[in-house]
Scaffold this motif. Structure first.
Motif, PDB file in Angstrom:
ATOM      1  N   ASP A 182      23.363  19.139 -12.158  1.00  0.00           N
ATOM      2  CA  ASP A 182      23.626  19.235 -10.740  1.00  0.00           C
ATOM      3  C   ASP A 182      22.793  20.264 -10.155  1.00  0.00           C
ATOM      4  N   VAL A 183      21.616  20.008  -9.751  1.00  0.00           N
ATOM      5  CA  VAL A 183      20.542  21.153  -9.371  1.00  0.00           C
ATOM      6  C   VAL A 183      20.558  20.797  -7.847  1.00  0.00           C
ATOM      7  N   GLU A 184      20.111  22.189  -7.414  1.00  0.00           N
ATOM      8  CA  GLU A 184      20.082  22.176  -6.043  1.00  0.00           C
ATOM      9  C   GLU A 184      18.602  21.229  -5.538  1.00  0.00           C
ATOM     10  N   ASP A 185      18.752  20.543  -4.326  1.00  0.00           N
ATOM     11  CA  ASP A 185      17.757  19.817  -3.658  1.00  0.00           C
ATOM     12  C   ASP A 185      17.477  18.519  -4.573  1.00  0.00           C
ATOM     13  N   PHE A 186      18.248  18.098  -5.754  1.00  0.00           N
ATOM     14  CA  PHE A 186      18.209  16.939  -6.350  1.00  0.00           C
ATOM     15  C   PHE A 186      19.603  16.254  -6.222  1.00  0.00           C
ATOM     16  N   PRO A 187      19.323  14.796  -6.208  1.00  0.00           N
ATOM     17  CA  PRO A 187      18.314  14.011  -6.669  1.00  0.00           C
ATOM     18  C   PRO A 187      17.357  13.908  -5.590  1.00  0.00           C
ATOM     19  N   ILE A 188      16.168  13.782  -5.944  1.00  0.00           N
ATOM     20  CA  ILE A 188      15.007  13.605  -4.936  1.00  0.00           C
ATOM     21  C   ILE A 188      15.107  11.992  -4.631  1.00  0.00           C
ATOM     22  N   ARG A 189      15.216  11.641  -3.501  1.00  0.00           N
ATOM     23  CA  ARG A 189      15.235  10.190  -3.131  1.00  0.00           C
ATOM     24  C   ARG A 189      13.735   9.853  -2.605  1.00  0.00           C
ATOM     25  N   ARG A 190      13.205   9.112  -3.483  1.00  0.00           N
ATOM     26  CA  ARG A 190      12.046   8.381  -2.917  1.00  0.00           C
ATOM     27  C   ARG A 190      11.947   6.781  -2.951  1.00  0.00           C
ATOM     28  N   HIS A 191      10.802   6.273  -2.728  1.00  0.00           N
ATOM     29  CA  HIS A 191      10.890   4.801  -2.859  1.00  0.00           C
ATOM     30  C   HIS A 191       9.760   4.262  -3.881  1.00  0.00           C
ATOM     31  N   TRP A 192       9.984   2.962  -4.134  1.00  0.00           N
ATOM     32  CA  TRP A 192       8.723   2.357  -4.760  1.00  0.00           C
ATOM     33  C   TRP A 192       8.257   1.453  -3.947  1.00  0.00           C
ATOM     34  N   TYR A 193       6.848   1.279  -3.793  1.00  0.00           N
ATOM     35  CA  TYR A 193       6.112   0.603  -2.861  1.00  0.00           C
ATOM     36  C   TYR A 193       5.307  -0.609  -3.327  1.00  0.00           C
ATOM     37  N   LEU A 194       5.307  -1.606  -2.773  1.00  0.00           N
ATOM     38  CA  LEU A 194       4.022  -2.420  -3.141  1.00  0.00           C
ATOM     39  C   LEU A 194       2.760  -2.106  -2.072  1.00  0.00           C
ATOM     40  N   VAL A 195       1.667  -2.181  -2.572  1.00  0.00           N
ATOM     41  CA  VAL A 195       0.610  -1.648  -1.934  1.00  0.00           C
ATOM     42  C   VAL A 195      -0.553  -2.813  -2.212  1.00  0.00           C
ATOM     43  N   TRP A 196      -1.272  -2.762  -1.019  1.00  0.00           N
ATOM     44  CA  TRP A 196      -2.591  -3.633  -0.997  1.00  0.00           C
ATOM     45  C   TRP A 196      -3.559  -3.271   0.106  1.00  0.00           C
ATOM     46  N   PRO A 197      -4.818  -3.521  -0.286  1.00  0.00           N
ATOM     47  CA  PRO A 197      -5.917  -3.068   0.678  1.00  0.00           C
ATOM     48  C   PRO A 197      -5.478  -3.527   2.173  1.00  0.00           C
ATOM     49  N   ARG A 198      -5.674  -2.912   3.149  1.00  0.00           N
ATOM     50  CA  ARG A 198      -5.299  -3.304   4.449  1.00  0.00           C
ATOM     51  C   ARG A 198      -6.234  -4.603   4.774  1.00  0.00           C
ATOM     52  N   ASP A 199      -7.532  -4.458   4.396  1.00  0.00           N
ATOM     53  CA  ASP A 199      -8.457  -5.628   4.901  1.00  0.00           C
ATOM     54  C   ASP A 199      -8.547  -6.823   3.940  1.00  0.00           C
ATOM     55  N   LYS A 200      -7.423  -6.792   2.923  1.00  0.00           N
ATOM     56  CA  LYS A 200      -7.209  -7.877   1.776  1.00  0.00           C
ATOM     57  C   LYS A 200      -6.479  -9.076   2.440  1.00  0.00           C
ATOM     58  N   GLN A 201      -6.991 -10.324   2.407  1.00  0.00           N
ATOM     59  CA  GLN A 201      -6.243 -11.453   2.804  1.00  0.00           C
ATOM     60  C   GLN A 201      -5.473 -11.964   1.579  1.00  0.00           C
ATOM     61  N   LEU A 202      -4.115 -11.584   1.600  1.00  0.00           N
ATOM     62  CA  LEU A 202      -3.138 -12.069   0.514  1.00  0.00           C
ATOM     63  C   LEU A 202      -3.485 -13.487   0.028  1.00  0.00           C
ATOM     64  N   SER A 203      -3.681 -13.730  -1.419  1.00  0.00           N
ATOM     65  CA  SER A 203      -3.412 -15.163  -1.781  1.00  0.00           C
ATOM     66  C   SER A 203      -2.129 -15.567  -1.412  1.00  0.00           C
ATOM     67  N   VAL A 204      -2.026 -17.143  -1.242  1.00  0.00           N
ATOM     68  CA  VAL A 204      -0.812 -17.848  -1.180  1.00  0.00           C
ATOM     69  C   VAL A 204       0.037 -17.275  -2.163  1.00  0.00           C
ATOM     70  N   VAL A 205      -0.202 -17.299  -3.556  1.00  0.00           N
ATOM     71  CA  VAL A 205       0.921 -16.801  -4.387  1.00  0.00           C
ATOM     72  C   VAL A 205       1.239 -15.280  -4.020  1.00  0.00           C
ATOM     73  N   ALA A 206       0.377 -14.343  -3.629  1.00  0.00           N
ATOM     74  CA  ALA A 206       0.888 -12.942  -3.426  1.00  0.00           C
ATOM     75  C   ALA A 206       1.825 -13.163  -2.188  1.00  0.00           C
ATOM     76  N   ALA A 207       1.476 -13.960  -1.232  1.00  0.00           N
ATOM     77  CA  ALA A 207       2.309 -13.872   0.005  1.00  0.00           C
ATOM     78  C   ALA A 207       3.697 -14.402  -0.363  1.00  0.00           C
ATOM     79  N   ALA A 208       3.776 -15.334  -1.359  1.00  0.00           N
ATOM     80  CA  ALA A 208       5.112 -15.802  -1.717  1.00  0.00           C
ATOM     81  C   ALA A 208       5.921 -14.727  -2.480  1.00  0.00           C
ATOM     82  N   PHE A 209       5.401 -13.966  -3.371  1.00  0.00           N
ATOM     83  CA  PHE A 209       6.062 -13.134  -4.075  1.00  0.00           C
ATOM     84  C   PHE A 209       6.475 -11.934  -3.317  1.00  0.00           C
ATOM     85  N   LEU A 210       5.540 -11.606  -2.152  1.00  0.00           N
ATOM     86  CA  LEU A 210       6.062 -10.612  -1.283  1.00  0.00           C
ATOM     87  C   LEU A 210       7.403 -10.999  -0.345  1.00  0.00           C
TER      88      LEU A 210
END
Length: 228
Positions: A182-210
């Motif tokens: 039980d520590v001051e300022d914990f737990p730290i709440r963050r997130h897991w992210y899905l990431v891909w390049p902005r200029d990338k055209q996602l494949s049909v399979v990747a879009a389906a997984f998303l």
């Protein structure tokens, strides 16, 4: 729209390949997401590259995969980042550690303790070091280890404190022979992210997984840290 059409197209697709590069900590939950996806689309093969954050960033910069999963996306690449799951960081000690019986431990007290952390560059370490630095404190790092399991074992063995994602722990932490402090300022709440390049055209399979992920994150065990 076009996206709906790609999903409709995929229903007729019998084969395909989804390439995901993901940081090591996600191995505790990514298989539980990929299993139902593969059951829904049995013709799709998955290539899952589980590596440390630096390697994921290298692969992202080279556009080697369809999607990337990490807790601390880079600021210096032009990317899309989509949060999909909470990533909660806890301070851990051996169950027998004197601090395990304490309440409301200050960050200053914790900073004096020896720590066992992941290698430099790991998302957890970046997050924790930044937080301590912002409060004028530094971490006393006794040991660096390349895996979460090794850190848990070292913490359980009394070598020092650790900071790990809740997703790496057994639902009953005592079975890992560690205690959540039980520590001051914990737990730290963050997130897991899905990431891909902005200029990338996602494949049909990747879009389906998303699309699948957006609707099925509840398949994961959401565990709130206990109210210590």
């Amino acid at each position: 729209g076009r996206f709906e059409q790609t999903i409709a197209d995929l229903r007729g697709v019998k084969q395909g390949r989804l390439r995901i590069a993901t940081v090591t900590t996600t191995k505790y939950f990514m298989p539980r997401l990929l299993g139902p996806f593969c059951a829904q689309y049995p013709g799709i093969d998955i290539a899952l590259e589980v590596v440390n954050r630096d390697r994921v960033l290298e692969r992202l910069a080279r556009n080697q995969d369809d999607l990337y999963v990490m807790g601390v996306p880079p600021d210096d690449l032009d990317i899309i980042r989509e949060p999909f799951l909470e990533n909660t960081l806890m301070v851990l000690a051996a169950a027998s550690h004197p601090l395990a019986q304490r309440r409301s431990i200050t960050l200053g007290e914790v900073a004096k303790q020896p720590f066992i952390l992941r290698e430099r560059g790991s998302g957890t370490r970046l997050t924790v070091e930044r937080m301590f630095r912002e409060r004028g404190l530094s971490l006393n790092v006794r040991m660096e280890l390349g895996s979460n399991e090794a850190i848990k074992q070292a913490v359980a063995g009394g070598l020092g404190l650790g900071i790990l994602s809740l997703s790496t722990l057994h639902p009953d932490p005592s079975l890992d022979e560690v205690a959540m402090l039980d520590v001051e300022d914990f737990p730290i709440r963050r997130h897991w992210y899905l990431v891909w390049p902005r200029d990338k055209q996602l494949s049909v399979v990747a879009a389906a997984f998303l699309d699948f992920l957006r609707g099925h994150v509840d398949l994961l065990m959401h565990r709130e840290p206990p109210r210590v």
